[in-house]
Design a protein around this motif. Structure first.
Motif, PDB file in Angstrom:
ATOM      1  N   CYS A  62     -44.403 -91.590-152.726  1.00  0.00           N
ATOM      2  CA  CYS A  62     -44.503 -91.483-151.267  1.00  0.00           C
ATOM      3  C   CYS A  62     -43.119 -91.339-150.641  1.00  0.00           C
ATOM      4  CB  CYS A  62     -45.148 -92.748-150.685  1.00  0.00           C
ATOM      5  SG  CYS A  62     -46.845 -93.033-151.184  1.00  0.00           S
ATOM      6  N   LYS A  63     -43.111 -90.805-149.417  1.00  0.00           N
ATOM      7  CA  LYS A  63     -41.920 -90.874-148.571  1.00  0.00           C
ATOM      8  C   LYS A  63     -42.020 -92.199-147.838  1.00  0.00           C
ATOM      9  CE  LYS A  63     -40.974 -86.053-147.702  1.00  0.00           C
ATOM     10  NZ  LYS A  63     -40.764 -85.008-146.678  1.00  0.00           N
ATOM     11  N   VAL A  64     -41.014 -93.035-147.998  1.00  0.00           N
ATOM     12  CA  VAL A  64     -41.060 -94.390-147.456  1.00  0.00           C
ATOM     13  C   VAL A  64     -39.896 -94.598-146.494  1.00  0.00           C
ATOM     14  CG1 VAL A  64     -40.939 -96.858-148.008  1.00  0.00           C
ATOM     15  CG2 VAL A  64     -42.110 -95.269-149.577  1.00  0.00           C
ATOM     16  N   LYS A  65     -40.212 -95.124-145.322  1.00  0.00           N
ATOM     17  CA  LYS A  65     -39.183 -95.636-144.424  1.00  0.00           C
ATOM     18  C   LYS A  65     -39.273 -97.145-144.560  1.00  0.00           C
ATOM     19  CE  LYS A  65     -38.886 -91.907-141.124  1.00  0.00           C
ATOM     20  NZ  LYS A  65     -38.869 -91.522-139.717  1.00  0.00           N
ATOM     21  N   LEU A 110     -38.534 -98.844-158.946  1.00  0.00           N
ATOM     22  CA  LEU A 110     -39.554 -98.477-157.975  1.00  0.00           C
ATOM     23  C   LEU A 110     -39.042 -97.424-156.981  1.00  0.00           C
ATOM     24  CD1 LEU A 110     -40.929-102.057-157.389  1.00  0.00           C
ATOM     25  CD2 LEU A 110     -42.229-100.144-158.378  1.00  0.00           C
ATOM     26  N   CYS A 111     -37.801 -97.578-156.555  1.00  0.00           N
ATOM     27  CA  CYS A 111     -37.233 -96.623-155.597  1.00  0.00           C
ATOM     28  C   CYS A 111     -37.142 -95.221-156.193  1.00  0.00           C
ATOM     29  CB  CYS A 111     -35.844 -97.067-155.159  1.00  0.00           C
ATOM     30  SG  CYS A 111     -35.899 -98.459-154.039  1.00  0.00           S
ATOM     31  N   ARG A 112     -36.952 -95.140-157.468  1.00  0.00           N
ATOM     32  CA  ARG A 112     -36.837 -93.838-158.121  1.00  0.00           C
ATOM     33  C   ARG A 112     -38.185 -93.122-158.248  1.00  0.00           C
ATOM     34  NH1 ARG A 112     -32.140 -96.461-161.741  1.00  0.00           N
ATOM     35  NH2 ARG A 112     -30.432 -95.743-160.425  1.00  0.00           N
ATOM     36  N   LEU A 113     -39.266 -93.831-157.969  1.00  0.00           N
ATOM     37  CA  LEU A 113     -40.597 -93.223-157.953  1.00  0.00           C
ATOM     38  C   LEU A 113     -40.906 -92.599-156.591  1.00  0.00           C
ATOM     39  CD1 LEU A 113     -42.644 -96.088-159.672  1.00  0.00           C
ATOM     40  CD2 LEU A 113     -41.767 -93.999-160.740  1.00  0.00           C
ATOM     41  N   HIS A 114     -40.163 -92.993-155.575  1.00  0.00           N
ATOM     42  CA  HIS A 114     -40.440 -92.603-154.200  1.00  0.00           C
ATOM     43  C   HIS A 114     -39.186 -92.049-153.543  1.00  0.00           C
ATOM     44  CE1 HIS A 114     -44.120 -94.917-154.721  1.00  0.00           C
ATOM     45  NE2 HIS A 114     -43.374 -95.904-155.187  1.00  0.00           N
ATOM     46  N   GLU A 115     -39.354 -91.463-152.369  1.00  0.00           N
ATOM     47  CA  GLU A 115     -38.224 -91.079-151.526  1.00  0.00           C
ATOM     48  C   GLU A 115     -38.090 -92.172-150.469  1.00  0.00           C
ATOM     49  OE1 GLU A 115     -38.525 -87.161-149.826  1.00  0.00           O
ATOM     50  OE2 GLU A 115     -39.219 -86.310-151.734  1.00  0.00           O
ATOM     51  N   VAL A 116     -37.121 -93.061-150.654  1.00  0.00           N
ATOM     52  CA  VAL A 116     -36.995 -94.216-149.763  1.00  0.00           C
ATOM     53  C   VAL A 116     -35.815 -94.021-148.819  1.00  0.00           C
ATOM     54  CG1 VAL A 116     -36.718 -96.717-149.602  1.00  0.00           C
ATOM     55  CG2 VAL A 116     -37.957 -95.726-151.547  1.00  0.00           C
ATOM     56  N   GLU A 117     -36.091 -94.148-147.533  1.00  0.00           N
ATOM     57  CA  GLU A 117     -35.047 -94.171-146.507  1.00  0.00           C
ATOM     58  C   GLU A 117     -34.879 -95.620-146.079  1.00  0.00           C
ATOM     59  OE1 GLU A 117     -34.191 -92.602-141.942  1.00  0.00           O
ATOM     60  OE2 GLU A 117     -35.949 -91.873-143.016  1.00  0.00           O
ATOM     61  N   TRP A 118     -33.665 -96.139-146.207  1.00  0.00           N
ATOM     62  CA  TRP A 118     -33.383 -97.544-145.915  1.00  0.00           C
ATOM     63  C   TRP A 118     -32.884 -97.662-144.477  1.00  0.00           C
ATOM     64  CZ3 TRP A 118     -34.768-101.112-149.417  1.00  0.00           C
ATOM     65  CH2 TRP A 118     -35.060-100.632-150.708  1.00  0.00           C
TER      66      TRP A 118
END
Length: 143
Positions: A62-65, A110-118
């Motif tokens: 997922c794209k995660v914010k 886990l972050c490498r499974l998703h596109e995470v914006e911090w």
């Protein structure tokens, strides 16, 4: 990719001491709240655990914010501290072992499974979802 918003927070009475974590995941019109706690922990561990437990719930990339008031966690990703930690065998710039290594490794996986914006939010400043996560974390902390 599905777009998911996650808010996280950790709380601890004493450091170390009893603590809790809380997270809110938002996908479209669906909101899910999760929380947990430990009898003896630290605030940083609870902050990391909140993000880990939230990301573990995602069933596909997922794209995660991800919003957090933890400078410790946000700065690690914004400033890419983890690159040096991995390259240097999990030793930080002070030549000390990185604290909470196992949690960081799981969070990175886990972050490498998703596109995470911090995204950093100011704690206790009226952000509704940050305040809700704080309530969840405090309620989950063993008394």
């Amino acid at each position: 990719m599905k777009e998911v918003t996650i808010y996280t927070d950790g709380a601890c009475s004493g450091n170390p001491g009893p603590g809790g974590w809380g997270a809110v995941l938002i996908y479209g019109d669906v909101t899910k709240e999760i929380s947990g706690g430990e009898k003896v922990t630290t605030n940083n561990k609870m902050e990391l655990t909140a993000a880990i437990e939230a990301l573990k719930l995602l069933k596909e990339p997922c794209k995660v914010k991800l919003y957090s008031d933890s400078a410790y966690m946000i700065n690690c990703f914004k400033d890419k501290w983890y690159i040096g930690w991995e390259r240097n065998g999990w030793v930080n710039s002070k030549k000390e072992l990185v604290a909470n290594k196992e949690l960081w490794q799981e969070l990175l996986r886990l972050c490498r499974l998703h596109e995470v914006e911090w995204i950093k939010v100011k704690g206790h400043a009226g952000d509704y979802w940050n305040e809700r996560c704080d309530e969840l974390a405090r309620a989950a902390s063993p008394k």
